[in-house]
Motif scaffolding. Structure first.
Motif, short mmCIF file in Angstrom:
data_model
loop_
_atom_site.label_atom_id
_atom_site.label_comp_id
_atom_site.label_asym_id
_atom_site.label_seq_id
_atom_site.Cartn_x
_atom_site.Cartn_y
_atom_site.Cartn_z
N ASN A 304 0.82 -1.22 0.00
CA ASN A 304 0.00 0.00 0.00
C ASN A 304 0.85 1.26 0.00
O ASN A 304 0.51 2.25 -0.64
N VAL A 305 1.96 1.17 0.74
CA VAL A 305 2.86 2.33 0.79
C VAL A 305 3.39 2.63 -0.60
O VAL A 305 3.30 3.75 -1.10
N ASN A 308 0.76 3.98 -2.94
CA ASN A 308 0.47 5.39 -2.68
C ASN A 308 1.55 6.30 -3.26
O ASN A 308 1.26 7.33 -3.87
N TYR A 309 2.80 5.89 -3.13
CA TYR A 309 3.89 6.68 -3.72
C TYR A 309 3.74 6.77 -5.23
O TYR A 309 3.91 7.83 -5.83
N GLU A 311 1.08 6.42 -7.04
CA GLU A 311 -0.06 7.29 -7.40
C GLU A 311 0.37 8.75 -7.33
O GLU A 311 0.00 9.57 -8.18
#
Ligand code: SF4
Ligand code: FES
Lengths: 387, 154
Positions: A304-305, A308-309, A311
């Motif tokens: 997820n980390v 998110n980066y 994105e």
């Protein structure tokens, strides 16, 4: 565990200093003398790239062009970074002071502070502080003016040549380099562009002398630095620390007891996993950083980390060059496909190759640095990418 | 003269009719009219003597230079990592509930627009949001409700 290296320092926030006296005495010195003192301090740019500040000033001072500029880059937008906001809020006069010293050295009459749009609420107070500063400058008979320019919400404008484009009224698209700003910057004129923290330290070096600064840190990473700490930590916030600590020392102090990874340098930086905490130094000899430190504990999915980066980068890419514009999208789609099982785990290796290509072929730091977080997260947390 | 025309002229008088004034003028238009209409873009192009395509290109590049009509209060919730870890989804849900719109939309009465945005520089106090220029941090659904209620009666 030993924590003898993690030293809190206070060189910039609470130290009183008389702007007028420092500027007066510095303005009496020869330019070479000023540059030498700065060189002696070992100060490197605090934006992350780490170019010696004194050399930047020196190169610009050597340009024959009568029009030169000093630009303060206050467009921090790296996720996890919020130190410039604190500096501008608490000690703006010291930032202006650093700009004024630079202006003398390079012979600039005008300076600009490019403030990110997200910080517009700082503007009224900054304008007030600027008035006070201009009064002081007038009193000591110096001809120098600073103007604040507002950004409009674009991460890429933190890249120096994109920032100039934006100041000139264009899309914030990075320029080809060379020429570097020292030769051709704002309005294609020789320009020193420093970030907020670099300018504060420049100023404080003329308050303390180079020696005091040089005594701190290590051979490669001199002095102290402002860190912005967020994520899974009981002590989020802004801290000024001596350079040269290991990630382990950092985690001892700021972790929640369950830290599994630290992202050093924001989304464009490096992810350090637990097994490397001990041997990784925070600084130019290890993981360089603009100051952003994000902690993740074992409740977090590194997939997820990373997503998110990606994105973030996909959205903030200026779109000018293909490796970055398409690469960011493909990396994101790629890890999603692996996660969903639409692609075999071996596909991650191809994605790493793509990231490597971006590192080599992207035009500016944004596209080049996507590989940093991508590699360090995929390498160290492979299972989390797959299952 | 239409209002937009007048506004653009006023802004051009203030900032000067040079290329460097383009972004300050665009920012001024957003401040007054909440977005940059195509009429505004053509007017700016005329005043600065540059092509409308250039104006459009610059305006659409920046996330704060809205080219779609927005409400009086534009709410931008940070979607980046630190705020995501601290529960920005709950905040967005709450906002969608209160305002009865989805991300990207504007309320019928043109009072609120709800957007997501990237890191606002308050990562140590997430989740964070901006309402126009004002920053709100360490949000909880209750806190969000209070804040919006205040704007409702403004
Ligand atoms: S690397 Fe990305 S941000 Fe940089 S110039 Fe290319 S497209 Fe733009
Ligand atoms: S991640 Fe939300 S403010 Fe930085």
């Amino acid at each position: 565990m030993s924590n003898n290296f993690l030293r809190r320092v206070d060189l910039i926030f609470d130290q009183d200093c008389n702007l007028k006296d420092i500027l007066k005495s510095t303005y009496q010195r020869a330019n070479d003398d000023i540059i030498n003192e700065l060189l002696e301090s070992g100060l490197k740019g605090r934006g992350g790239a780490g170019f010696p500040t004194a050399l930047k000033w020196k190169f610009t001072s050597e340009q024959a062009d009568p029009d030169k500029y000093i630009v303060c880059n206050a467009d921090e937008g790296e996720p996890g970074t919020f130190k410039d906001r604190e500096i501008l809020f608490k000690v703006p006069q010291k930032v202006f002071g650093g700009m004024a010293i630079c202006a003398k050295v390079i012979n600039a009459k005008e300076g600009f502070l490019y403030l990110r749009g997200e910080y517009r609420f700082l503007l009224p107070e900054l304008e007030k502080q600027l008035d006070a500063f201009h009064k002081v400058i007038n009193e000591i008979g110096v001809n120098f003016k600073i103007k604040i320019i507002m950004g409009s919400g674009a991460y890429i404008c933190g890249e120096e040549s994109a920032l100039f484009e934006s100041m000139e009224g264009d899309r914030g698209e990075p320029r080809n380099k060379p020429p570097y700003p020292t030769v051709s910057g704002f309005r294609k004129k020789p320009t020193v562009i420093n970030n907020v923290e670099t300018l504060v330290y420049s100023f404080m070096i003329f308050r303390y002398g180079a020696r005091k600064f040089k005594e701190l840190g290590t051979a490669d990473s001199r002095g102290s630095k402002v860190f912005s700490i967020s994520g899974d930590t009981p002590k989020p916030g802004i801290y000024e620390l001596e350079l040269g600590m290991s990630v382990e020392q950092f985690v001892d102090e700021f972790g929640d007891g369950d830290t599994k990874a630290v992202q050093v340098g924001g989304a464009s930086g490096f992810c350090v996993p637990r097994k490397k905490f001990k041997d990784t130094i925070i600084g130019f000899e290890g993981v360089p950083t603009g100051g952003s430190m994000m902690l993740f504990n074992s409740s977090r999915s590194m997939y997820n980390v990373l997503k998110n980066y990606l994105e973030f980068f996909e959205e903030e890419s200026c779109g000018q060059c293909t490796p970055c514009r398409v690469g960011c999208q493909q990396l994101k789609l790629g890890i999603e496909a692996v996660k969903k099982g639409e692609r075999h785990a071996a596909y991650l290796e191809q994605l790493q190759k793509l990231a490597q290509t971006m590192k080599i072929t992207a035009k500016c730091g944004l596209g080049q640095s996507v590989a940093n977080s991508f590699f360090s997260i995929v390498e160290n947390f492979k299972e989390e990418m797959i299952y | 003269m239409t209002e937009t025309k007048e506004l653009v002229k006023k802004l051009a008088d203030k900032h000067g009719r040079v290329r460097e004034s383009l972004i300050p003028i665009l920012q001024g238009v957003v401040q007054e009219e909440r977005y940059i209409s195509s009429e505004a873009m053509t007017e700016i192009a005329r005043e600065l003597d540059i092509s409308a395509a250039k104006v459009y290109g610059t305006a659409t590049f920046y996330s704060f230079l809205d080219t779609q009509p927005r409400g009086k209060y534009v709410i931008r919730v940070c979607r980046t990592i630190s705020c995501a870890m601290k529960g920005k989804n709950l905040i967005i849900q709450e906002l969608e509930d209160i305002l009865k719109i989805k991300i990207g939309e504007t309320t019928q009465n043109r009072k609120f627009s709800l957007l997501e945005t990237n890191c606002l520089g308050w990562c140590h106090k997430g989740p964070a949001m901006l309402v126009n220029d004002e920053a709100y941090t360490e949000l909880t659904p209750e806190k969000v409700r209070e804040i919006i209620n205040e704007y409702m009666i403004k």
